[in-house]
Design an enzyme around this catalytic site. Structure first.
Site, PDB file in Angstrom:
ATOM      1  N   HIS A 106       1.044  -1.497  -0.089  1.00 34.83           N
ATOM      2  CA  HIS A 106      -0.115  -0.125   0.251  1.00 34.83           C
ATOM      3  C   HIS A 106       1.251   1.382  -0.148  1.00 34.83           C
ATOM      4  O   HIS A 106       2.289   1.303   0.678  1.00 34.83           O
ATOM      5  CB  HIS A 106      -0.987   0.172   1.127  1.00 34.83           C
ATOM      6  N   HIS A 108       0.199   5.193   1.160  1.00 34.43           N
ATOM      7  CA  HIS A 108       0.068   6.265   1.944  1.00 34.43           C
ATOM      8  C   HIS A 108      -0.170   7.728   1.246  1.00 34.43           C
ATOM      9  O   HIS A 108       1.195   8.111   0.701  1.00 34.43           O
ATOM     10  CB  HIS A 108       0.863   6.477   3.021  1.00 34.43           C
TER      11      HIS A 108
HETATM   12  P1  5GP Z   1       2.176   0.380   7.480  1.00 34.78           P
HETATM   13  O1  5GP Z   1       2.549   0.933   8.081  1.00 34.78           O
HETATM   14  O2  5GP Z   1       2.180  -0.724   7.142  1.00 34.78           O
HETATM   15  O3  5GP Z   1       2.800   1.555   5.838  1.00 34.78           O
HETATM   16  O4  5GP Z   1       0.416   0.844   7.333  1.00 34.78           O
HETATM   17  C1  5GP Z   1      -0.144   0.190   7.318  1.00 34.78           C
HETATM   18  C2  5GP Z   1      -1.662   1.516   7.808  1.00 34.78           C
HETATM   19  O5  5GP Z   1      -2.558   0.921   7.858  1.00 34.78           O
HETATM   20  C3  5GP Z   1      -1.480   2.316   8.856  1.00 34.78           C
HETATM   21  O6  5GP Z   1      -1.314   3.740   8.945  1.00 34.78           O
HETATM   22  C4  5GP Z   1      -2.898   1.871   9.610  1.00 34.78           C
HETATM   23  O7  5GP Z   1      -2.842   2.755  10.654  1.00 34.78           O
HETATM   24  C5  5GP Z   1      -3.937   1.541   8.631  1.00 34.78           C
HETATM   25  N1  5GP Z   1      -5.062   0.300   8.689  1.00 34.78           N
HETATM   26  C6  5GP Z   1      -3.986  -0.588  10.118  1.00 34.78           C
HETATM   27  N2  5GP Z   1      -5.659  -1.628   9.827  1.00 34.78           N
HETATM   28  C7  5GP Z   1      -6.544  -0.876   9.233  1.00 34.78           C
HETATM   29  C8  5GP Z   1      -8.088  -1.353   9.240  1.00 34.78           C
HETATM   30  O8  5GP Z   1      -8.394  -2.344   9.642  1.00 34.78           O
HETATM   31  N3  5GP Z   1      -8.472  -0.286   8.124  1.00 34.78           N
HETATM   32  C9  5GP Z   1      -7.789   0.963   7.282  1.00 34.78           C
HETATM   33  N4  5GP Z   1      -8.939   1.319   6.720  1.00 34.78           N
HETATM   34  N5  5GP Z   1      -6.178   1.103   7.942  1.00 34.78           N
HETATM   35  C10 5GP Z   1      -5.739   0.433   8.711  1.00 34.78           C
END
Ligand code: 5GP
Ligand code: ZN
Length: 147
Positions: A106, A108
């Site tokens: 993903h 951001h």
């Molecule tokens: P990463 O740290 O892997 O780059 O980002 C994961 C993102 O997913 C985090 O910003 C976290 O807040 C978001 N996130 C985690 N679980 C969920 C969820 O169940 N739904 C949504 N909409 N976002 C999530």
């Protein structure tokens, strides 16, 4: 880890793609799904994911990454029109040691305002009513710009 992009029932983002878990959805096309981050670092914090399950940049096929990149411009423009932030941060984390917490590729999009601390994560959930309201406004805006 496989590279076939198949649904992983233990992955929260795969569950969102499949409609098995809720999300404030903003956009969907053949290759990508866009929804609001449930723990927004700032208003409008948005995630663009590949529909297929690929753990990170190294595993995702180039075509899926290109689809995410293409839609990122469209979503960033909608966020800018809707929220008028001072800036827009784009980031993407690969591996736990890089701060990745959900192991499904993903990107951001993080609208930013002056004086805002430079952090990547928070554990404070967004207000569900505000998230639903913003998602609806972005959906309407994207529909208008597509027509
Ligand atoms: P990463 O740290 O892997 O780059 O980002 C994961 C993102 O997913 C985090 O910003 C976290 O807040 C978001 N996130 C985690 N679980 C969920 C969820 O169940 N739904 C949504 N909409 N976002 C999530
Ligand atoms: Zn997944």
């Amino acid at each position: 880890m496989s590279n076939d992009g198949k649904h992983d029932p233990s992955c929260i983002f795969c569950r969102i793609v499949a409609g098995e878990a809720p999300a404030h959805r903003v956009w969907e096309d053949e290759a990508t799904l866009v929804f609001l981050d449930i723990f927004p670092v700032s208003p409008g914090h948005t995630l663009i994911i590949t529909k297929g399950h690929h753990e990170n940049l190294f595993e995702a096929p180039a075509g899926s990454l290109a689809a995410v990149g293409a839609v990122s411009k469209r979503i960033a423009e909608a966020l800018r029109e809707e929220l008028a932030p001072a800036g827009m941060m784009v980031f993407q984390l690969n591996g736990a040691d890089a701060g990745q917490t959900v192991f499904h590729y993903h990107m951001h999009l993080l609208p930013r305002w002056p004086g805002q601390e430079l952090v990547l994560h928070t554990r404070v959930p967004g207000d569900p009513v505000a998230l639903a309201d913003l998602a609806a406004k972005l959906v309407a805006r994207l529909e208008r710009s597509a027509s």
